[in-house]
Scaffold this active site. Structure first.
Site, PDB file in Angstrom:
ATOM      1  N   HIS A 116       0.845  -1.204   0.000  1.00  0.00           N
ATOM      2  CA  HIS A 116       0.000   0.000   0.000  1.00  0.00           C
ATOM      3  C   HIS A 116       0.884   1.260   0.000  1.00  0.00           C
ATOM      4  CE1 HIS A 116      -3.180  -2.523   2.330  1.00  0.00           C
ATOM      5  NE2 HIS A 116      -3.614  -2.382   1.099  1.00  0.00           N
ATOM      6  N   ARG A 162      -2.166  -6.388  -8.302  1.00  0.00           N
ATOM      7  CA  ARG A 162      -1.125  -7.366  -7.978  1.00  0.00           C
ATOM      8  C   ARG A 162      -1.137  -8.554  -8.925  1.00  0.00           C
ATOM      9  NH1 ARG A 162      -3.302  -7.603  -2.006  1.00  0.00           N
ATOM     10  NH2 ARG A 162      -5.101  -7.142  -3.294  1.00  0.00           N
ATOM     11  N   SER A 219      -3.245  -7.880   3.037  1.00  0.00           N
ATOM     12  CA  SER A 219      -3.520  -7.698   4.465  1.00  0.00           C
ATOM     13  C   SER A 219      -3.858  -9.036   5.128  1.00  0.00           C
ATOM     14  CB  SER A 219      -4.635  -6.681   4.670  1.00  0.00           C
ATOM     15  OG  SER A 219      -4.216  -5.421   4.194  1.00  0.00           O
TER      16      SER A 219
END
Ligand code: ADP
Length: 174
Positions: free
Chosen positions: A23, A96, A134
């Site tokens: 991020h 990604r 995450s």
């Protein structure tokens, strides 16, 4: 009629539960591209985050304070509505994997139907961060307790490690 949106202003929205090095890389690159970058922490009632909105806000503020054109805010409701309230014409997203492309593609089309004057701009994840998510971070925090080095260092900024340890009570004596 709604206000014209500023094409040099972008919103980077997500859950940031917690903020990762991936991020942060997108924030750094976005801060170079836009005059103003607003990092928006979405409060999605369907998700059960590990960190409270206030904790995520404080973490993001502490890791992004040295970029004068970056600010952080929490929001509820549709992301496009938040983007409009910010006066931004751009939504910034990171990509990604091929799976990301598929879901981001339909999300972008939905957002365009909701707000045709807001464009989504994608940045490819940097090679060294493209595996970070995450959920992976939370798994490592929960399970990676028996390694000599701090395994979280490869995934999150320093400020996040202590908070993660406390969440999983890793720093408490048995
Ligand atoms: P969401 O809950 O919307 O997926 P995230 O906080 O996980 O929110 O992600 C916000 C944005 O950051 C998304 O565009 C996501 O693709 C991107 N992102 C997440 N992790 C990375 C990473 N490691 N590298 C680049 N972009 C990332």
């Amino acid at each position: 009629m709604s206000q014209p949106l500023n094409p040099r202003r972008a919103v980077y929205a997500g859950s940031f539960d917690p903020v990762s090095l991936g991020h942060l890389d997108i924030i750094a690159r976005g801060a170079r591209m836009f005059e103003r970058l607003i990092v928006g922490i979405g409060m999605n009632p369907e998700k059960h985050p590990l960190f409270t909105p206030q904790e995520r806000l404080e973490l993001l503020q502490s890791v992004s304070h040295h970029w004068p054109n970056v600010e952080v805010a929490c929001f509820e409701g549709l992301t496009v509505s938040f983007v409009r309230r910010c006066g931004a014409a751009v939504m910034l997203r990171g990509l990604r994997t091929l799976t990301d492309i598929e879901s981001e593609f339909s999300m972008t089309l939905a957002n365009r139907a909701l707000a045709h004057d807001i464009e989504t701009v994608f940045l490819m994840a940097s090679e060294k961060y493209s595996h970070i998510s995450s959920s992976l971070i939370k798994q490592v925090a929960l399970l990676g307790t028996d390694t000599a080095n701090e395994p979280l260092e490869a995934f999150v900024p320093h400020e996040v490690i202590g908070m993660l340890r406390r969440k999983f009570k890793r720093d408490q004596p048995a």
